[in-house]
Design a protein around this motif. Structure first.
Motif, short mmCIF file in Angstrom:
data_model
loop_
_atom_site.label_atom_id
_atom_site.label_comp_id
_atom_site.label_asym_id
_atom_site.label_seq_id
_atom_site.Cartn_x
_atom_site.Cartn_y
_atom_site.Cartn_z
N ALA A 1 109.31 52.34 62.56
CA ALA A 1 110.68 53.16 63.11
C ALA A 1 111.74 52.55 62.28
O ALA A 1 112.80 53.26 61.82
N GLN A 2 111.84 51.22 62.12
CA GLN A 2 113.08 50.64 61.58
C GLN A 2 112.85 50.85 59.94
O GLN A 2 114.06 51.18 59.37
N TYR B 1 95.52 51.35 64.52
CA TYR B 1 97.03 51.56 64.79
C TYR B 1 97.22 52.56 63.69
O TYR B 1 96.67 52.93 62.36
N GLY B 2 98.01 53.50 63.83
CA GLY B 2 98.90 54.67 62.90
C GLY B 2 98.24 55.90 63.25
O GLY B 2 97.29 56.10 63.87
N PRO C 1 92.11 45.07 74.15
CA PRO C 1 92.60 43.63 73.93
C PRO C 1 94.07 43.63 73.81
O PRO C 1 94.73 44.42 73.15
N LYS C 2 94.59 42.59 74.57
CA LYS C 2 95.91 42.49 74.54
C LYS C 2 96.69 42.12 73.12
O LYS C 2 97.67 42.61 72.71
N GLU C 3 95.96 41.72 72.31
CA GLU C 3 96.34 41.57 70.96
C GLU C 3 96.59 42.65 70.13
O GLU C 3 97.77 43.00 69.53
N ILE C 4 95.72 43.83 70.25
CA ILE C 4 95.84 45.02 69.71
C ILE C 4 97.24 45.77 70.49
O ILE C 4 97.93 46.48 69.61
N GLN C 5 97.23 45.65 71.57
CA GLN C 5 98.09 46.32 72.30
C GLN C 5 99.67 45.92 71.81
O GLN C 5 100.69 46.55 71.48
N GLU C 6 99.99 44.53 71.81
CA GLU C 6 101.14 44.03 71.18
C GLU C 6 101.15 44.47 69.84
O GLU C 6 102.38 44.67 69.60
N ASN C 7 100.15 44.37 68.94
CA ASN C 7 100.30 44.74 67.51
C ASN C 7 100.83 46.21 67.47
O ASN C 7 101.40 46.54 66.58
N ILE D 1 102.57 48.07 69.38
CA ILE D 1 103.88 48.10 69.91
C ILE D 1 104.91 47.51 68.88
O ILE D 1 105.92 48.20 68.39
N ALA D 2 104.50 46.34 68.26
CA ALA D 2 105.32 45.61 67.31
C ALA D 2 105.10 46.41 65.98
O ALA D 2 106.57 46.72 65.18
N TRP D 3 104.14 47.03 65.49
CA TRP D 3 104.20 47.74 64.05
C TRP D 3 104.78 49.08 64.39
O TRP D 3 105.51 49.26 63.54
#
Length: 289
Positions: free
Chosen positions: A19-20, A74-75, A4-10, A12-14
């Motif tokens: 990293a920051q 994620y993770g 799902p697009k939402e998971i892909q975007e999350n 990447i964002a997370w």
């Protein structure tokens, strides 16, 4: 499968956010690393773990198994290497593991892998320590997985209804950080993990707290006052109180809005370091009892 697009975007964002958060951190020189160890024999990259141990600390430190968070989708262990090395510096042999993620692998893949990690860790701990005490810690989805593991390990009635690989050894204590525990509360957060899960299995997952008993290990339960998932801590706190299980409940972040969900992973955060030290002290205290 199509993610799902939402998971892909999350994802990447997370990853950018993590990293920051960890920018400028380096692995401490006083911690030795044992990396990319397989805990299952199927060759999956998700079935590997790292072990961190303080150098020159002897072979008598208790074992601490870390289960990472990330909404079950994620993770990985590499994102937790600085945190786990930090916990090693606080007096533990730390196991930092991967597990299969949703939606590529939905329930019960993650909890089955946690059972495998615990089995491997206990069967191989003499390679790293002679101490027989062991603990578990997890945050967010990882806290749910730790609590679910402890419930199924302590409840034969629950294990009998599960059709995946389980294990029945209980840790001496746990640290549950910013977690979700009642899987029936909010499908927006749990839906990815239970996607395409048969109704009967999903019902068992939603009922997991009903099988919790007083065998549940002593727990340090924490959240942040700035965490949107803070209300999800209440069912675990209430259950521990009802069962008479020893626990410490702590809230952090007052006056520091940036210390929100899983703030303890931020090693630049004063509250994060304070929380990690408090949890280490709590777990070490259980060894002395």
């Amino acid at each position: 499968m199509t993610i799902p697009k939402e998971i892909q975007e999350n994802r990447i964002a997370w990853a950018k956010s993590d990293a920051q958060r960890d920018k400028g951190l380096t692995m401490p020189e006083d911690v030795e690393q044992f990396c990319q160890i397989a805990y299952a024999e199927d060759g999956l990259a998700a079935h590997t773990l790292n072990v961190y141990r303080p150098k020159n600390a002897g072979d008598t430190l208790p074992l601490l198994i870390s289960i990472h968070g990330g909404g079950w989708f994620y993770g990985d262990k590499e994102l937790y290497r600085f945190y786990c090395a930090h916990m090693a510096q606080l007096g533990f042999v730390v196991v930092d593991c991967d597990y299969r993620l949703a939606p590529e692998y939905s329930y019960p893949a993650a909890i089955e892998d946690v059972c495998r990690v615990v089995r491997w860790s206990l069967e191989n701990r003499e390679k790293f320590t002679r101490n027989k005490h062991w603990f578990m810690m997890g945050d967010s989805a990882g806290a749910q997985l730790v609590s679910q593991y402890c419930i199924l390990a302590g409840s034969p009635a629950y294990r009998e209804q599960l059709d995946f690989c389980t294990y029945d050894q209980l840790p001496d204590g746990v640290a549950l950080n910013c977690g979700i525990y009642d899987m029936s509360m909010d499908n927006d957060h749990t839906g990815n993990y239970t996607h395409e899960t048969p109704a009967a299995q999903k019902k068992l997952l939603e009922q997991v707290l009903d099988y919790m008993n007083d065998s549940f290990p002593a727990a340090y339960v924490m959240t942040s006052v700035n965490d949107g998932l803070r209300p999800h801590t209440a069912p675990m706190k209430k259950k521990l109180e009802t069962l008479g299980v020893p626990f410490v409940y702590a809230e952090y972040g007052e006056g520091v809005p940036s210390d929100s969900h899983v703030f303890h992973l931020n090693l630049y955060s004063e509250n994060g370091r304070r929380c990690n030290q408090a949890e280490a002290d709590f777990l070490h205290g259980l060894v002395k009892e």
